[in-house]
Design an enzyme around this catalytic site. Structure first.
Site, PDB file in Angstrom:
ATOM      1  N   LYS A   1       0.772  -1.176   0.165  1.00 39.76           N
ATOM      2  CA  LYS A   1      -0.002   0.090  -0.019  1.00 39.76           C
ATOM      3  C   LYS A   1       0.896   1.245   0.043  1.00 39.76           C
ATOM      4  O   LYS A   1       2.145   1.207   0.692  1.00 39.76           O
ATOM      5  CB  LYS A   1      -0.834  -0.033   1.243  1.00 39.76           C
TER       6      LYS A   1
ATOM      7  N   SER B   1      -9.586   1.815   3.241  1.00 38.23           N
ATOM      8  CA  SER B   1      -8.835   2.488   2.271  1.00 38.23           C
ATOM      9  C   SER B   1      -7.648   1.828   1.332  1.00 38.23           C
ATOM     10  O   SER B   1      -7.298   2.146   0.340  1.00 38.23           O
ATOM     11  CB  SER B   1      -8.277   3.289   3.066  1.00 38.23           C
TER      12      SER B   1
ATOM     13  N   SER C   1      -9.680  -0.426   7.246  1.00 35.34           N
ATOM     14  CA  SER C   1      -8.919  -0.414   5.771  1.00 35.34           C
ATOM     15  C   SER C   1      -8.407  -1.564   5.472  1.00 35.34           C
ATOM     16  O   SER C   1      -7.900  -1.506   4.344  1.00 35.34           O
ATOM     17  CB  SER C   1      -8.177   0.818   5.863  1.00 35.34           C
TER      18      SER C   1
HETATM   19  N1  GLN Z   1     -13.032   4.122   6.473  1.00 33.26           N
HETATM   20  C1  GLN Z   1     -12.280   4.658   7.847  1.00 33.26           C
HETATM   21  C2  GLN Z   1     -11.869   6.272   7.816  1.00 33.26           C
HETATM   22  O1  GLN Z   1     -12.461   6.587   6.634  1.00 33.26           O
HETATM   23  C3  GLN Z   1     -11.248   3.569   8.202  1.00 33.26           C
HETATM   24  C4  GLN Z   1     -10.180   4.005   7.106  1.00 33.26           C
HETATM   25  C5  GLN Z   1      -8.902   3.325   7.773  1.00 33.26           C
HETATM   26  O2  GLN Z   1      -8.799   2.201   8.311  1.00 33.26           O
HETATM   27  N2  GLN Z   1      -7.694   3.721   7.372  1.00 33.26           N
HETATM   28  O3  GLN Z   1     -11.244   6.590   8.656  1.00 33.26           O
END
Ligand code: GLN
Length: 484
Positions: A76, A151, A175
């Site tokens: 990532k 994400s 995420s």
């Molecule tokens: N979807 C969640 C957010 O927008 C979690 C994102 C993540 O775990 N990086 O913060």
């Protein structure tokens, strides 16, 4: 070759049936052929990959071994990689090339792994669909009109589409687990402190954790063996000994294992097919000998509110360093303040700006006690819920996401709807406990569904074992998306 699991590929590499160069080429060819549709990668690194693969073949020929020798993986793009652009999916880091490599990635390299490239992400990992990427949206390999989740959507899509044997992602509130669920692959978010965050560009420092993707739990366990452990460069990484997660997978059966079923995770608004698949998976665990215990995690309903105070507060502080002076490109407007303003104004996307504003507000004088401090207190109650539950049960089973993959564009106008996509993953992040996402079925549109398993802090071995035994008895993870 691309249909092999990571563990199968390793076996063939070790017997000499295939070489790492062949295996890596097969993946690079597939990326060339399909990634214009899926868009999982922000940067592909074919030269580096083939160089690492050739070096791996050479080491093997010289009689050397290493746990991931010659295995091609995706990383990532929030993890720093020396000499390779690292953008966090943000225009504010466009062209940024880190001078060092994150510990988790370095550990993979030291174990002989090959890097195929850096995967797409919501900007600074803020999002649940990759639509917040400053570059482009990744498409779900099961249906290109749908999101892969986020994400870490690029990593999940790459593994699902057979464009990598495994991947690293990061999880702050869901995420790795949510995109794994939406793409039909496995992901583990380890306990907070289990994996070094050194070289991970921070979003919310008390929540961020590096996690792993694979097509099987065994593959995820193999990656965990390499990245878990203490790192003197991350003072929040724990010195707790790292067990052999792969060896532990077959350490006994499920007889007598107590599986908690929290009532708060089966609520109105959940897609009926998701609930049915998760309940069927729990029945399967029962059939394998587990005892199912109804439990309650009463503070679950505050998770979303708590998360959206704590995470933006920490993000607003962490993102202050991006000013066009120290990292990335500069929008030069003459004076210092005008340059800061122009750089941050033009190069951060709307979701990142929203979080910075929410976080700054929650931390400001007069509101700190009412919002941030209170959220921290409720966070402790959420953590206590889990601790109490784990006196009664060994693992907890739940859905990962309330729905299967949604259409691209469906939730972009409504941040709250987007935030709700993580309603079942946030608590484990707030509590710092491990969470595993395992494929457990498909909806009528043919989209994958995930089962989530929580365990007590530092018991990732236990959740991996339960997930592995479930996979031994089911074949959801063997299905392949209908792509070229
Ligand atoms: N979807 C969640 C957010 O927008 C979690 C994102 C993540 O775990 N990086 O913060």
């Amino acid at each position: 070759m691309i249909d092999l699991t990571l563990s199968e590929a390793l076996e063939k590499l070790n017997t000499g049936e295939i070489s790492s160069v062949e295996l890596t080429r097969a993946h690079l060819d597939r990326i060339t052929r399909l990634d214009s549709q899926v868009k999982a990668y922000l940067t592909v690194t074919p030269d580096l990959a083939l160089e690492q693969a050739a070096a791996a073949d050479k080491r093997r020929a010289a009689g050397e071994t290493a746990p991931l020798l010659g295995v091609p993986l995706a990383i990532k793009d929030v993890l720093c990689t020396e000499g390779v652009p690292t953008t966090c999916g943000s225009r504010i880091l466009e062209g940024f090339v880190p001078p060092y490599t994150a510990t988790a990635v370095q550990n993979l390299f030291d174990a002989g792994a090959v890097m195929l490239g850096k995967t797409n992400t919501d900007e600074f990992a803020m999002g649940s669909s990759t639509e917040n990427s400053g570059y482009f949206t990744t498409h779900n390999p099961w249906d290109l009109e749908r999101v892969p989740g986020g994400s870490s959507g690029g990593s999940a899509a790459a593994v699902a589409a057979r464009m990598a044997l495994g991947a690293l992602g990061t999880d702050t509130g869901g995420s790795v687990r949510q995109p794994a669920s939406l793409c039909g692959v496995v992901a583990l978010k380890p306990s907070y402190g289990r994996v070094s965050r050194y070289g991970l560009i921070a979003f919310a420092s008390s929540l961020d954790q590096v996690g792993v993707f694979g097509r099987t739990v065994e593959d995820a366990a193999r990656l965990m063996n390499i990245i878990a452990g203490h790192d003197s460069r991350d003072s929040t990484s724990m010195p707790t000994p790292v067990p052999d997660y792969v060896a532990a997978l077959n350490d006994g059966d499920l007889k007598g294992l107590r599986v908690g079923l929290p009532q708060e995770y089966f609520i109105e608004g959940i897609q009926p097919e998701v609930e049915a698949a998760v309940r069927a998976a729990v029945d399967k665990l029962a059939e394998l000998g587990a005892e199912i215990v109804e439990i309650s995690l009463p503070h679950t309903r505050y998770s979303l509110s708590v998360y959206y105070l704590v995470a933006p507060a920490e993000a607003s502080a962490n993102l202050a360093r991006f000013d066009g002076v120290r990292y990335g490109p500069r929008e030069d407007e003459g004076s210092m303040w005008a340059t800061y303003k122009a750089t941050r104004g033009r190069r951060f996307g709307p979701e990142v700006k929203r979080r910075i504003m929410l976080g700054t507000y929650a931390l400001s004088t007069g509101y700190y006690d009412a919002y941030y401090l209170k959220a921290q207190k409720v966070r402790t109650l959420i953590k206590d819920d889990f601790e109490k539950a784990f006196e009664q049960v060994d693992v907890i089973a739940a859905p990962v996401s309330p729905t299967t993959a949604f259409k691209i564009g469906e939730k972009t106008d409504d941040p709250l709807q987007m935030y709700l996509s993580d309603v079942f993953t946030l608590s484990a992040s707030l509590a710092g406990i491990p969470g595993l996402s395992v494929p457990c079925g498909f909806d009528t549109a043919g989209l994958p569904i995930g089962l989530q398993l929580f365990g007590p802090a530092f018991e990732e071995g236990r959740v991996l074992r339960v997930g592995h035994l479930y996979q031994q008895a089911t074949d959801w993870h063997t299905r392949r998306p209908p792509l070229g």
